[in-house]
Design an enzyme around this catalytic site. Structure first.
Site, PDB file in Angstrom:
ATOM      1  N   VAL A 154       0.859  -1.191   0.000  1.00  0.00           N
ATOM      2  CA  VAL A 154       0.000   0.000   0.000  1.00  0.00           C
ATOM      3  C   VAL A 154       0.893   1.238   0.000  1.00  0.00           C
ATOM      4  O   VAL A 154       1.750   1.402   0.871  1.00  0.00           O
ATOM      5  CB  VAL A 154      -0.917   0.023   1.253  1.00  0.00           C
ATOM      6  CG1 VAL A 154      -1.858   1.229   1.216  1.00  0.00           C
ATOM      7  CG2 VAL A 154      -1.723  -1.260   1.361  1.00  0.00           C
ATOM      8  N   GLU A 211      -0.145  -1.352 -13.508  1.00  0.00           N
ATOM      9  CA  GLU A 211       0.026  -2.796 -13.369  1.00  0.00           C
ATOM     10  C   GLU A 211       0.269  -3.396 -14.761  1.00  0.00           C
ATOM     11  O   GLU A 211      -0.019  -2.760 -15.785  1.00  0.00           O
ATOM     12  CB  GLU A 211      -1.247  -3.416 -12.788  1.00  0.00           C
ATOM     13  CG  GLU A 211      -1.593  -2.941 -11.391  1.00  0.00           C
ATOM     14  CD  GLU A 211      -0.533  -3.308 -10.369  1.00  0.00           C
ATOM     15  OE1 GLU A 211      -0.262  -4.496 -10.183  1.00  0.00           O
ATOM     16  OE2 GLU A 211       0.033  -2.390  -9.752  1.00  0.00           O
ATOM     17  N   ASP A 222      -7.174  -2.731  -8.073  1.00  0.00           N
ATOM     18  CA  ASP A 222      -5.934  -2.495  -7.324  1.00  0.00           C
ATOM     19  C   ASP A 222      -6.233  -1.743  -6.022  1.00  0.00           C
ATOM     20  O   ASP A 222      -5.710  -2.081  -4.960  1.00  0.00           O
ATOM     21  CB  ASP A 222      -4.974  -1.683  -8.220  1.00  0.00           C
ATOM     22  CG  ASP A 222      -3.677  -1.347  -7.530  1.00  0.00           C
ATOM     23  OD1 ASP A 222      -2.839  -2.250  -7.367  1.00  0.00           O
ATOM     24  OD2 ASP A 222      -3.498  -0.178  -7.127  1.00  0.00           O
ATOM     25  N   LYS A 226      -5.825  -3.003  -1.984  1.00  0.00           N
ATOM     26  CA  LYS A 226      -5.088  -2.212  -0.984  1.00  0.00           C
ATOM     27  C   LYS A 226      -5.997  -1.868   0.205  1.00  0.00           C
ATOM     28  O   LYS A 226      -5.542  -1.871   1.359  1.00  0.00           O
ATOM     29  CB  LYS A 226      -4.529  -0.939  -1.634  1.00  0.00           C
ATOM     30  CG  LYS A 226      -3.389  -1.245  -2.606  1.00  0.00           C
ATOM     31  CD  LYS A 226      -3.052  -0.049  -3.466  1.00  0.00           C
ATOM     32  CE  LYS A 226      -1.896  -0.346  -4.408  1.00  0.00           C
ATOM     33  NZ  LYS A 226      -1.704   0.674  -5.435  1.00  0.00           N
ATOM     34  N   GLY A 324       6.211   3.313  -8.322  1.00  0.00           N
ATOM     35  CA  GLY A 324       7.558   3.612  -8.826  1.00  0.00           C
ATOM     36  C   GLY A 324       8.531   2.535  -8.364  1.00  0.00           C
ATOM     37  O   GLY A 324       8.343   1.932  -7.313  1.00  0.00           O
TER      38      GLY A 324
HETATM   39  N1  HSE Z   1      -0.342   0.207 -10.310  1.00  0.00           N
HETATM   40  C1  HSE Z   1      -0.185   0.642  -8.967  1.00  0.00           C
HETATM   41  C2  HSE Z   1      -0.529   2.127  -8.900  1.00  0.00           C
HETATM   42  C3  HSE Z   1       1.240   0.422  -8.554  1.00  0.00           C
HETATM   43  O1  HSE Z   1      -0.645   2.747  -9.951  1.00  0.00           O
HETATM   44  O2  HSE Z   1      -0.724   2.642  -7.814  1.00  0.00           O
HETATM   45  C4  HSE Z   1       1.444   0.424  -7.086  1.00  0.00           C
HETATM   46  O3  HSE Z   1       0.682  -0.561  -6.446  1.00  0.00           O
END
Ligand code: HSE
Length: 345
Positions: A154, A211, A222, A226, A324
């Site tokens: 997270v 991703e 996503d 989290k 990143g």
């Molecule tokens: N794809 C995710 C984002 C990467 O853009 O936040 C980090 O989990």
């Protein structure tokens, strides 16, 4: 002292970790009180290598992105042999950073399972093991007296899990609201500036935020994972994907996003969870149009932020990078520090 590290997955994040370790080892030792030695790497595309005395990091850094490239290293092979090579290695810590299947959480769950079972600490940046098997893996880590750490899951390197878990402990957190997907936030910002959704998503992929399958970012999956990870950690509950309402940003149009700006508002993809009077947890993911006065309205680009609401402090907001390669590699480093501190104490 040294910790021996095995890397499963050698994509952007674990490469960045190798880079951090090799850049300035002395400074690193002075600040952390330990050295890190990468003894094994296994990657489904690049192959595997195990060198008990430590892999030459200059060679590792120069490894080409070519199928089976690990075979060019001393002791290297063209095939990934995660379980055999690493279970029997001298690695103390396994760093799991493979590509997650968002339906099953595999193969990351298996990697964590056998690493913990063989008495190795685990740091993972993968949402899968947490979203699908957190309780099992946590129990395994306790049984084997090893760490199972996942700060990078997270908000990547921004230490929001430990912040909430350690520093806000006892404050009576009853709710959190967050922007926890850098891609969605970056995309919405570019669309506000005139990009099409398609071009904005391509730009997020180029930046390395998205991703492997960017629909997980755009459709809110996503964020949902989290939210589940954070809620379960905060309230020791057992939220699953079935119990979280989830809507992404794909129903927003470019016109809606730009129109909001003219009204002094910004669309944001928010993940939320709150504790109800009966102790149950309700969580959701959805886009919301926030007026500029809202503390999360000004969070722009790939930056993430979470506002924790607690009985004693009211709102406390943490913001920082949420995606990143280097940022996520730092999260792994912070996991290793946590493992070290626990061992020392
Ligand atoms: N794809 C995710 C984002 C990467 O853009 O936040 C980090 O989990």
């Amino acid at each position: 002292m040294y910790y021996n590290i095995a890397l499963i997955g050698f994509g952007g994040v674990n490469r960045a970790l190798a880079h951090i370790i090799s850049t300035d080892p002395e400074k690193f030792y002075c600040e952390m009180g330990f050295n890190l030695r990468i003894v094994a790497v296994s990657d489904v595309f690049l192959g595997s290598v195990y060198t008990p005395e430590g892999i030459d990091l200059a060679l590792l850094a120069a490894l080409p992105l070519a199928q089976g490239a690990c075979a060019t290293l001393p002791n290297g092979k063209t095939t990934a042999e995660n379980e055999d090579i690493i279970k029997n290695s001298n690695a103390d810590i396994v760093v799991e950073a493979t590509v997650t299947d968002s339906i099953t959480g595999q193969p990351a769950i298996s990697h964590c399972r056998w690493a913990l079972s063989t008495g190795k600490h685990v740091s993972t940046t993968n949402k899968g093991p947490l979203a699908f098997a957190e309780q099992e893996l946590m129990a395994l880590s306790l049984k084997n007296n090893v760490g199972f750490e996942y700060e990078g899951v997270v908000m990547s390197g921004t230490p929001v899990l430990r912040f909430a878990d350690k520093l806000l402990k006892g404050s009576g957190i009853n709710k959190f609201t967050g922007i926890v997907n850098g891609t969605a936030n970056y995309v919405l910002g570019l669309v506000e500036q005139g990009y099409s959704f398609v071009d904005a998503i391509t730009a997020a992929q180029r930046q390395g935020y998205a991703e492997a399958d960017p629909s997980a970012d755009i459709e809110g999956k996503d964020v949902m994972l989290k939210v589940i990870v954070l809620a379960n950690r905060l309230w020791n509950t057992n939220l699953t994907q079935k119990t979280v309402q989830c809507q992404g940003i794909s129903d927003l149009t470019e016109t809606m996003v730009r129109q909001a700006v003219t009204e002094g508002c910004h669309w944001k993809l928010l993940g939320k969870a709150s504790k109800q009077d009966d102790g149950s947890i309700v969580a959701s993911v959805s886009p919301e149009k926030l007026s500029v006065e809202h503390p999360l309205a000004a969070i722009s680009g790939a930056v993430n932020a979470i506002t924790f609401t607690s009985d004693m402090l009211g709102d406390v907001t943490v913001s920082g990078p949420g995606a990143g390669r280097i940022e996520t590699a730092y999260a792994i480093l912070s996991d290793i520090i946590a493992i070290h501190q626990r061992r020392e104490s």
